[in-house]
Design an enzyme around this catalytic site. Sequence first.
Site, short mmCIF file in Angstrom:
data_model
loop_
_atom_site.label_atom_id
_atom_site.label_comp_id
_atom_site.label_asym_id
_atom_site.label_seq_id
_atom_site.Cartn_x
_atom_site.Cartn_y
_atom_site.Cartn_z
N ASP A 109 0.88 -1.16 0.00
CA ASP A 109 0.00 0.00 0.00
C ASP A 109 0.92 1.21 0.00
O ASP A 109 1.92 1.24 0.72
CB ASP A 109 -0.92 0.01 1.22
CG ASP A 109 -2.06 0.98 1.01
OD1 ASP A 109 -2.83 0.79 0.05
OD2 ASP A 109 -2.19 1.94 1.79
N ASP A 158 3.94 11.33 -9.95
CA ASP A 158 5.34 11.45 -10.38
C ASP A 158 5.68 12.82 -11.00
O ASP A 158 6.76 13.35 -10.73
CB ASP A 158 5.71 10.34 -11.37
CG ASP A 158 6.01 9.03 -10.66
OD1 ASP A 158 6.20 9.04 -9.42
OD2 ASP A 158 6.06 7.99 -11.34
P1 IMP Z 1 -2.46 1.84 -3.76
O1 IMP Z 1 -2.57 1.10 -5.05
O2 IMP Z 1 -3.66 1.79 -2.89
O3 IMP Z 1 -1.19 1.50 -3.02
O4 IMP Z 1 -2.39 3.40 -4.18
C1 IMP Z 1 -1.18 4.00 -4.39
C2 IMP Z 1 -1.40 5.39 -4.94
O5 IMP Z 1 -0.39 6.25 -4.40
C3 IMP Z 1 -1.19 5.44 -6.43
O6 IMP Z 1 -2.39 5.33 -7.12
C4 IMP Z 1 -0.57 6.81 -6.64
O7 IMP Z 1 -1.56 7.76 -6.58
C5 IMP Z 1 0.24 7.03 -5.39
N1 IMP Z 1 1.62 6.56 -5.57
C6 IMP Z 1 2.20 5.52 -4.92
N2 IMP Z 1 3.46 5.34 -5.34
C7 IMP Z 1 3.67 6.28 -6.28
C8 IMP Z 1 4.80 6.57 -7.11
O8 IMP Z 1 5.86 5.94 -7.09
N3 IMP Z 1 4.63 7.60 -7.95
C9 IMP Z 1 3.50 8.33 -8.05
N4 IMP Z 1 2.42 8.08 -7.32
C10 IMP Z 1 2.50 7.06 -6.44
#
Ligand code: IMP
Length: 202
Positions: A79, A162
């Site tokens: 997450d 990003d």
């Molecule tokens: P998850 O899939 O619930 O972990 O959501 C993670 C969200 O955090 C993504 O949809 C992005 O909005 C943001 N995020 C996480 N890691 C990155 C990254 O490396 N670059 C840009 N956005 C990120």
Amino acid sequence: MTHPSTNKWQSHKLVIASQNKGKIIEIADLLVPLGFVVSSAADYTAVEPEETEDTFEGNALIKSRFVRGETQLAALADDSGLVIPALGGEPGVYSARWAENGDFGIAMAKVQARLTADMDTSAYFVCALAFIDSDGKESVFTGTCHGHIQFPARGLSGFGYDPIFVPNGETRTFGEMPYVEKKQYSHRSHAFKQFQEFLLAS
Ligand code: IMP
């Protein structure tokens, strides 16, 4: 390639607790060389549990426990999100949810509207990995990447936030870096490094 000192994990079945193809490919890429036989939650169920916790670690555990419950196999979930202390930690665990209909243009515009000129632009990405082994033992690893937010958005690489995030020690946004360069800084790589060290030591 199989790592010589990771025999314990040789042929160990592991399910990646995600329906996101991009994430599954990136995570599998790190696990297969350690000997794991990898599949994804998408091979077993289309259901995703609701992420009801207010921490990255808590939500990663919800996802890995759900998949372990469905498959009885070892499970790994991640997450992640962007934390902006000047915005009280927002978007934080709501990072994905700020992108209405998956549109990160909207999410970045929300950041721009809230982060006024007098505010501290410091920010960091967080990635929590929750691993449950085949005996049900839980371990959580957290990686961070510190930097600042800048506007206008720059670069077409990567995803999510990003194009507005500049890691410390850089002048380019993550959106302006090729993936191999982003990987050197990234919160996900830092969390994975800890996970790999744990696997090698156990
Ligand atoms: P998850 O899939 O619930 O972990 O959501 C993670 C969200 O955090 C993504 O949809 C992005 O909005 C943001 N995020 C996480 N890691 C990155 C990254 O490396 N670059 C840009 N956005 C990120």
